[in-house]
Motif scaffolding. Sequence first.
Motif, short mmCIF file in Angstrom:
data_model
loop_
_atom_site.label_atom_id
_atom_site.label_comp_id
_atom_site.label_asym_id
_atom_site.label_seq_id
_atom_site.Cartn_x
_atom_site.Cartn_y
_atom_site.Cartn_z
N LEU A 107 0.83 -1.21 0.00
CA LEU A 107 0.00 0.00 0.00
C LEU A 107 0.86 1.26 0.00
CD1 LEU A 107 -2.75 -0.84 2.65
CD2 LEU A 107 -3.02 -0.74 0.18
N GLY A 108 0.33 2.31 -0.60
CA GLY A 108 1.04 3.58 -0.58
C GLY A 108 1.05 4.20 0.82
N HIS A 109 -0.08 4.07 1.53
CA HIS A 109 -0.19 4.67 2.86
C HIS A 109 -0.89 3.69 3.80
CE1 HIS A 109 1.23 8.71 1.93
NE2 HIS A 109 0.60 8.60 0.78
N ARG A 112 -2.44 5.34 6.96
CA ARG A 112 -3.63 6.14 6.63
C ARG A 112 -4.85 5.22 6.50
NH1 ARG A 112 -2.84 9.97 1.59
NH2 ARG A 112 -1.39 10.99 3.02
N ALA A 116 -8.67 5.85 7.54
CA ALA A 116 -9.45 6.32 6.38
C ALA A 116 -10.54 5.32 5.98
CB ALA A 116 -8.51 6.59 5.21
N SER A 120 -14.46 6.46 6.50
CA SER A 120 -15.13 6.76 5.22
C SER A 120 -16.29 5.80 4.97
CB SER A 120 -14.15 6.65 4.06
OG SER A 120 -13.04 7.49 4.28
N SER A 125 -17.68 -0.53 -1.81
CA SER A 125 -16.38 -1.10 -2.16
C SER A 125 -16.17 -2.47 -1.52
CB SER A 125 -15.26 -0.16 -1.70
OG SER A 125 -14.02 -0.79 -1.90
N PRO B 71 -12.05 2.33 -1.18
CA PRO B 71 -12.52 2.02 0.19
C PRO B 71 -12.51 3.22 1.12
CG PRO B 71 -10.29 1.23 -0.09
CD PRO B 71 -10.71 1.76 -1.43
N THR B 72 -11.86 4.32 0.72
CA THR B 72 -11.77 5.48 1.61
C THR B 72 -12.54 6.69 1.08
OG1 THR B 72 -9.78 6.35 0.57
CG2 THR B 72 -9.46 4.76 2.35
N TRP B 87 -6.15 13.49 -2.38
CA TRP B 87 -4.86 12.87 -2.06
C TRP B 87 -4.64 12.74 -0.55
CZ3 TRP B 87 -1.99 16.23 -6.21
CH2 TRP B 87 -2.06 15.57 -7.45
N ASN B 88 -5.38 13.47 0.24
CA ASN B 88 -5.23 13.35 1.69
C ASN B 88 -5.86 12.06 2.22
OD1 ASN B 88 -4.00 15.91 1.89
ND2 ASN B 88 -6.03 16.87 1.77
N LYS B 89 -6.73 11.46 1.41
CA LYS B 89 -7.42 10.24 1.85
C LYS B 89 -6.99 9.00 1.09
CE LYS B 89 -11.86 10.56 3.00
NZ LYS B 89 -13.29 10.84 2.80
N CYS B 90 -6.29 9.18 -0.03
CA CYS B 90 -5.89 8.03 -0.85
C CYS B 90 -4.86 7.20 -0.09
CB CYS B 90 -5.32 8.52 -2.18
SG CYS B 90 -4.72 7.16 -3.24
N ILE B 91 -5.08 5.87 -0.03
CA ILE B 91 -4.13 4.99 0.67
C ILE B 91 -3.23 4.25 -0.32
CG2 ILE B 91 -5.59 4.70 2.71
CD1 ILE B 91 -6.41 1.93 1.54
N GLY B 92 -3.40 4.53 -1.60
CA GLY B 92 -2.53 3.89 -2.60
C GLY B 92 -2.76 2.40 -2.75
N CYS B 93 -4.02 1.96 -2.59
CA CYS B 93 -4.30 0.53 -2.76
C CYS B 93 -4.40 0.15 -4.22
CB CYS B 93 -5.58 0.13 -2.02
SG CYS B 93 -7.11 0.77 -2.75
N LYS B 94 -4.63 1.12 -5.07
CA LYS B 94 -4.65 0.96 -6.53
C LYS B 94 -5.86 0.16 -7.04
CE LYS B 94 -0.19 -0.39 -6.37
NZ LYS B 94 0.46 -0.03 -5.15
N GLY B 151 2.87 7.81 -2.97
CA GLY B 151 1.95 6.78 -2.48
C GLY B 151 0.49 7.01 -2.78
N VAL B 152 0.18 7.82 -3.77
CA VAL B 152 -1.24 8.03 -4.11
C VAL B 152 -1.44 7.86 -5.62
CG1 VAL B 152 -1.63 9.62 -2.18
CG2 VAL B 152 -1.02 10.52 -4.44
#
Lengths: 374, 251
Positions: A107-109, A112, A116, A120, A125, B71-72, B87-94, B151-152
């Motif tokens: 994961l990127g974050h 978070r 999140a 949310s 999803s 999911p966020t 971008w403040n909420k993106c977790i980079g799950c892709k 990471g986003v």
Amino acid sequence: MSTQQMKGPVNAAMMAGMAALVIGGGLALVNLMSSGHAAFNTGSSGITWGLPVVGYVFFVLTSTGLTFVASLAMVFGIKEFYPIAKRCIWLALVTLVAGFTCLALELGHPFRMLWAIPTSFQYLSPLNWMGLFYAAYMVLLLLKFQKVNGGDWDSSGSRTLGIASFVSVVIAHGTLGGVFGAMAMRPMWYGPIIPLYFLLTAAVSGAAFAVLITYLTYGNESFMPAKVKNLMKGAMPKVFAAVLGIVILAVVSRTMIGLWSNADGLQVWDHVVASPWYWIELILMVAAFFMLLNGGSPFFPSIMVIISLFIGRYEFLISGQAVPLFKGTWVTGLIDYMPSVTEWMIVLLAVGIVLAGWAFGEKSLNLAAEPAEK
Amino acid sequence: MARWGMVIDLDKCTGCQACSTACQMENNRLPGENYQDVLYYTEGKQPTPVLKWFPRPCMHCEEPSCMHVCPTKATFKTEDGVVLIDWNKCIGCKYCMIACPYGVRFYTDEKPLVEPNIKDVYPGEGDLSWNPPYKGPQQDNAHGVGIQPHGVVSKCTFCYHKISKAPKGIADLSNDDAANREFVPACVRTCAPTARYFGDLDNPKSNVSRLISDKRGVRLLDHTGNKPQVYYLSGGAGPAVPSGRGGANKA
């Protein structure tokens, strides 16, 4: 049972696990700290979810399957499975941690994510539900293990926890299946049967790991207590073979339909069956199935099935993304992908967690315990 | 409230890629991260192969699967119909990159397409992935505008930093309207053959609505149900091939 009675390579597994943790974890973290996810061979114009996600799916579904095996005794009352039930619960926890580790490093974050997703709550999803139910499953599994470790196998609280963890993981694996099955734009993954496919492959994965770890614990059948030996010669290989047989049918039918259909995106199946890895996967499964039917030791079939399942997970994840969407100039045929060293190191780290975690449990948590005879 | 949409006339598009270049300049994109791309491909075989091209921005779908899988809720749709990423909420799950049928989303941290890696030449400060010598729009992480953090995932914003400042109630954003030219998305602004049109799809008097109606605009991969707000014009006259299953489609 004390560790002295166990002749298996528990200490060696601990050493190997620690080595894998240090090498895999060390290299993965160094590369990720220096290059970030550029250390992966994934890409926006290529494969988006790479080997770490394969590792995640492999290990969390193994955890799911191990809970199924433990539930045979603890939920469905099949007493023959009690001698390996506690070990299966512990391993389910360990493999779940291994899977989550793969995902966190992908994961990127990851931190978070912890706030999140719950705040949310995107109910549309599948990933939201997967996170929710696998988190619930982890907590329930921990509580159940705590009960069993304290000798409480049969109180109503303990039974309720066992049933709750079983139900939560049935739903959790279903939501994981939904993550892929809902993707109409990825035809190889798409379909309402994918959660069921995951259930079957999870069950066979759990059975294979339960057998493998039992044999590794005791060394060989001659050192097993009578109940464990009876299980490994009787009910376990039968259950293992039955589920494996259905999985083979599922794999073959998916392949046949994939090859037959002209639907855009399913042309990847030509590529799948052209790979020797597909045939290794299938041959290992079929050979293991017949070895189990012949009544031999389930030890080698368990190893064969684990290798086969890992190939299968890789094939499912990567081939499902190999047909490019609208990449035009940049990708003309199927997308090539070869995992990077960092990606492999993450999987090695996960293997280290499983080996060291199992060995720790075997040495310190009396995993051979079972409820007293009434 | 407008529902912004785009029309691309394939009969007028020359494949010059000025749109891609303008987008890259406007949004600080690097090679391989083209919010707006022109895809080149070959149809047919020797001796009669035909080189074709296809301009492809984000479709800003009515039913964006990328938004539904997030999911966020980092991916969201604005009231004026634009699909953006917080971008403040993106977790980079892709997962959004998996679920987008059009391949128009980009993760920050990947191997560079060309060397030297521009991100190393102009290293970013703080969480930002790089620090270009020229920066276009003001950084607005909540709308996925500006330099992409680590990471986003990022995507075309329809140049949200421009269109969101347009006067309310305006039907079209066009180069022909000198007073509002600054609010036109970069790819539309720069399109030399005027193959691109941008306006309010909900306004029947807008140029985009008329073009879609008069020239039978079609949407890419309509069968996925995403219902793009980018329409393509091709040919115009003649019977149209139904893009879905007629009455079986949801309204």
